[in-house]
Scaffold this motif. Structure first.
Motif, PDB file in Angstrom:
ATOM      1  N   GLY A  89      10.616  -4.515   7.214  1.00  0.00           N
ATOM      2  CA  GLY A  89      11.128  -6.059   7.088  1.00  0.00           C
ATOM      3  C   GLY A  89      10.534  -6.923   8.085  1.00  0.00           C
ATOM      4  N   THR A  90      11.024  -7.845   8.820  1.00  0.00           N
ATOM      5  CA  THR A  90      10.544  -8.833   9.256  1.00  0.00           C
ATOM      6  C   THR A  90      10.019  -7.924  10.853  1.00  0.00           C
ATOM      7  OG1 THR A  90      12.323 -10.269   8.967  1.00  0.00           O
ATOM      8  CG2 THR A  90      11.133 -10.810  10.913  1.00  0.00           C
ATOM      9  N   GLY A  91       8.923  -8.420  11.136  1.00  0.00           N
ATOM     10  CA  GLY A  91       8.234  -7.508  12.367  1.00  0.00           C
ATOM     11  C   GLY A  91       7.483  -6.512  11.734  1.00  0.00           C
ATOM     12  N   GLY A  92       7.333  -6.074  10.483  1.00  0.00           N
ATOM     13  CA  GLY A  92       6.280  -5.365   9.978  1.00  0.00           C
ATOM     14  C   GLY A  92       4.983  -5.561  10.375  1.00  0.00           C
ATOM     15  N   LEU A  93       4.136  -4.468  10.682  1.00  0.00           N
ATOM     16  CA  LEU A  93       2.540  -4.861  10.834  1.00  0.00           C
ATOM     17  C   LEU A  93       2.055  -5.125   9.511  1.00  0.00           C
ATOM     18  CD1 LEU A  93       1.986  -1.887  13.309  1.00  0.00           C
ATOM     19  CD2 LEU A  93       2.009  -4.314  13.868  1.00  0.00           C
ATOM     20  N   PRO A  94       1.014  -6.319   9.637  1.00  0.00           N
ATOM     21  CA  PRO A  94       0.414  -6.822   8.633  1.00  0.00           C
ATOM     22  C   PRO A  94      -0.686  -6.116   7.696  1.00  0.00           C
ATOM     23  CG  PRO A  94      -0.257  -7.700  10.281  1.00  0.00           C
ATOM     24  CD  PRO A  94       0.800  -6.974  10.762  1.00  0.00           C
ATOM     25  N   ASN A  95      -1.244  -6.414   6.496  1.00  0.00           N
ATOM     26  CA  ASN A  95      -2.152  -5.788   5.942  1.00  0.00           C
ATOM     27  C   ASN A  95      -3.491  -6.441   6.526  1.00  0.00           C
ATOM     28  OD1 ASN A  95      -3.140  -8.499   4.959  1.00  0.00           O
ATOM     29  ND2 ASN A  95      -1.684  -8.086   2.969  1.00  0.00           N
ATOM     30  N   ALA A  96      -4.768  -6.047   5.825  1.00  0.00           N
ATOM     31  CA  ALA A  96      -5.879  -6.222   6.388  1.00  0.00           C
ATOM     32  C   ALA A  96      -6.286  -7.773   6.729  1.00  0.00           C
ATOM     33  CB  ALA A  96      -7.047  -5.832   5.494  1.00  0.00           C
ATOM     34  N   GLN A  97      -5.438  -8.650   5.896  1.00  0.00           N
ATOM     35  CA  GLN A  97      -5.708 -10.100   6.005  1.00  0.00           C
ATOM     36  C   GLN A  97      -4.826 -10.597   6.970  1.00  0.00           C
ATOM     37  OE1 GLN A  97      -5.294 -11.074   1.900  1.00  0.00           O
ATOM     38  NE2 GLN A  97      -7.279 -11.489   1.875  1.00  0.00           N
ATOM     39  N   GLY A  98      -3.842  -9.756   7.586  1.00  0.00           N
ATOM     40  CA  GLY A  98      -3.063 -10.408   8.603  1.00  0.00           C
ATOM     41  C   GLY A  98      -1.619 -10.790   7.876  1.00  0.00           C
ATOM     42  N   VAL A  99      -1.201 -10.551   6.688  1.00  0.00           N
ATOM     43  CA  VAL A  99      -0.067 -10.903   6.085  1.00  0.00           C
ATOM     44  C   VAL A  99       0.789  -9.822   5.707  1.00  0.00           C
ATOM     45  CG1 VAL A  99       0.715 -11.768   3.925  1.00  0.00           C
ATOM     46  CG2 VAL A  99      -1.409 -12.516   4.783  1.00  0.00           C
ATOM     47  N   VAL A 100       2.174  -9.848   6.188  1.00  0.00           N
ATOM     48  CA  VAL A 100       3.055  -8.764   5.901  1.00  0.00           C
ATOM     49  C   VAL A 100       3.661  -8.597   4.236  1.00  0.00           C
ATOM     50  CG1 VAL A 100       5.445  -7.941   6.542  1.00  0.00           C
ATOM     51  CG2 VAL A 100       3.869  -9.057   8.495  1.00  0.00           C
ATOM     52  N   GLU A 101       3.473  -7.491   4.075  1.00  0.00           N
ATOM     53  CA  GLU A 101       3.648  -7.321   2.557  1.00  0.00           C
ATOM     54  C   GLU A 101       4.567  -6.111   2.513  1.00  0.00           C
ATOM     55  OE1 GLU A 101       0.166  -8.551  -0.137  1.00  0.00           O
ATOM     56  OE2 GLU A 101       0.223  -6.572   0.549  1.00  0.00           O
ATOM     57  N   LEU A 102       6.101  -6.470   1.859  1.00  0.00           N
ATOM     58  CA  LEU A 102       6.985  -5.454   1.832  1.00  0.00           C
ATOM     59  C   LEU A 102       7.209  -4.788   0.406  1.00  0.00           C
ATOM     60  CD1 LEU A 102       9.590  -7.389   3.977  1.00  0.00           C
ATOM     61  CD2 LEU A 102       7.701  -5.912   4.707  1.00  0.00           C
ATOM     62  N   ASP A 103       7.480  -3.251   0.485  1.00  0.00           N
ATOM     63  CA  ASP A 103       7.962  -2.556  -0.544  1.00  0.00           C
ATOM     64  C   ASP A 103       9.282  -2.045  -0.333  1.00  0.00           C
ATOM     65  OD1 ASP A 103       5.317  -2.871  -1.336  1.00  0.00           O
ATOM     66  OD2 ASP A 103       4.811  -0.740  -0.711  1.00  0.00           O
ATOM     67  N   ALA A 104      10.117  -2.065  -1.460  1.00  0.00           N
ATOM     68  CA  ALA A 104      11.582  -1.399  -1.389  1.00  0.00           C
ATOM     69  C   ALA A 104      12.115  -1.109  -2.775  1.00  0.00           C
ATOM     70  CB  ALA A 104      12.518  -2.357  -0.780  1.00  0.00           C
ATOM     71  N   SER A 105      12.774  -0.015  -2.794  1.00  0.00           N
ATOM     72  CA  SER A 105      13.586   0.343  -4.080  1.00  0.00           C
ATOM     73  C   SER A 105      15.090   0.815  -3.834  1.00  0.00           C
ATOM     74  CB  SER A 105      12.946   1.386  -4.653  1.00  0.00           C
ATOM     75  OG  SER A 105      12.726   2.581  -3.854  1.00  0.00           O
ATOM     76  N   VAL A 106      15.831   0.896  -5.032  1.00  0.00           N
ATOM     77  CA  VAL A 106      17.060   1.468  -4.734  1.00  0.00           C
ATOM     78  C   VAL A 106      17.108   2.221  -6.203  1.00  0.00           C
ATOM     79  CG1 VAL A 106      18.258   0.092  -3.395  1.00  0.00           C
ATOM     80  CG2 VAL A 106      17.965  -0.660  -5.732  1.00  0.00           C
ATOM     81  N   MET A 107      17.814   3.444  -6.295  1.00  0.00           N
ATOM     82  CA  MET A 107      18.034   4.101  -7.652  1.00  0.00           C
ATOM     83  C   MET A 107      19.399   4.686  -7.364  1.00  0.00           C
ATOM     84  SD  MET A 107      15.741   6.969  -9.120  1.00  0.00           S
ATOM     85  CE  MET A 107      15.940   7.594 -10.722  1.00  0.00           C
TER      86      MET A 107
END
Length: 320
Positions: free
Chosen positions: A50-68
């Motif tokens: 979520g918010t505050g997650g460490l970013p990718n190599a470009q300095g952008v935070v990208e998030l993954d999530a799922s529910v099943m």
């Protein structure tokens, strides 16, 4: 009626009490998982969801999530989602409002979030940015100490070092001390429904667009009410290649206890060659409320709450 229970990986303690409140008043497993995970995603001290997650190599935070969901094996997920602080809720919306699909990524996931009224936010906090820069500087200093052959100018050499570093940091970056990684939450409600939820900001310095096991059914998340649910955290590329979450549920279907099923699932993934190998962890819950977890090192735990709990209780994981 089933006795409700909710379990989670390290650092899920920030959200499990909220999830148990939902279950205690008769709420669904899906509602409990979403509510609990949102609290984790909003925890600014946690730099892996979520918010505050460490970013990718470009300095952008990208998030993954799922529910099943266990009863129908319905699945919803998002990957490489930018600008939306609660990917678990967007993943739920995919499950409920876009049943012809299971997964949305990148720009499509963001478009869907916008269409469904989700609020954007700046995900890269000052603290996460400072951590990111400090780690870049440390890695850059190490690289600068190496000689570069065949280069005519320092500018060209520096540019090549930077590009190489961006791709190599995942291998070289060590996580900070203490619990880290993806958060898994599994809930069983009074009606007997089960839900598995997974959320992460993924590897720091990952290649932009990288989607890990958290968004992939059978890899980081699997739930089948005939046997139970399982989820993984850690080296997601291994659990994708090993189908680890589904392997664990199938082992429970064959009679293995949750902890042993997790250990065997990790053992299977450990046979795969991987020059970027890092620890993989798993946890599982059965429809009758039994639970367990496994990890690659001693001292690893997972958290549990029942209707009689006043706070999350930590249980040891089996060791691979």
């Amino acid at each position: 009626m089933t006795d409700p229970v909710i379990i989670g990986s390290e650092r899920s303690e920030a959200g499990l009490p909220t999830g148990m409140e939902v279950l205690s008043r008769g709420g669904s497993a899906l509602d409990a998982v979403e509510a609990a995970m949102r609290r984790c995603e909003d925890n600014l001290a946690d730099h892996y969801v979520g918010t505050g997650g460490l970013p990718n190599a470009q300095g952008v935070v990208e998030l993954d999530a799922s529910v099943m969901l266990g009863s129908s094996r319905s699945f919803g997920s998002v990957g490489a989602l930018r600008g939306y602080p609660n990917p678990i809720s967007v993943a739920r919306a995919v499950l409920e409002r876009l049943p012809q699909h299971c997964m949305l990524v990148g720009e499509g996931a963001a478009l869907f979030a916008e269409e469904n009224g989700f609020t954007t936010a700046e995900l890269l906090t000052d603290e996460a940015r400072a951590l990111w820069r400090a780690q870049l500087l440390a890695a850059g200093a190490a690289e600068s100490a190496k000689s570069v052959e065949g280069e005519n100018t320092a500018a060209v050499a520096g540019d090549r070092r930077y590009r190489s570093e961006s791709l190599d940091l995942v291998r070289r970056l060590a996580p900070h001390e203490g619990p880290w990684g993806t958060i898994n939450i599994i809930a069983l409600d009074a009606a007997g429904e089960m839900c598995v939820g997974v959320s992460t900001s993924g590897y720091p310095f990952k290649y932009p667009g990288r989607v890990g096991d958290s968004a992939v059914p059978g890899a980081g998340n699997w739930c089948d009410l005939r046997a139970g649910g399982a989820a993984c955290t850690g080296r997601g590329e291994l659990s994708m290649r090993g189908g680890t979450a589904r392997t664990i549920v199938e082992l429970m279907a064959g009679g293995e206890q949750p902890a042993e099923a997790c250990r065997l699932g990790l053992a299977d993934a450990a046979t795969l060659p991987d020059e970027f190998r890092a620890e993989l962890r798993a946890l599982a819950l059965t429809p009758d409320g039994r639970h367990g977890g496994a990890a690659g090192q001693f001292g690893s735990v997972y958290a549990v709450m029942t209707t009689g709990s006043t706070e999350p209780e930590l249980h040891p994981r089996a060791v691979l």
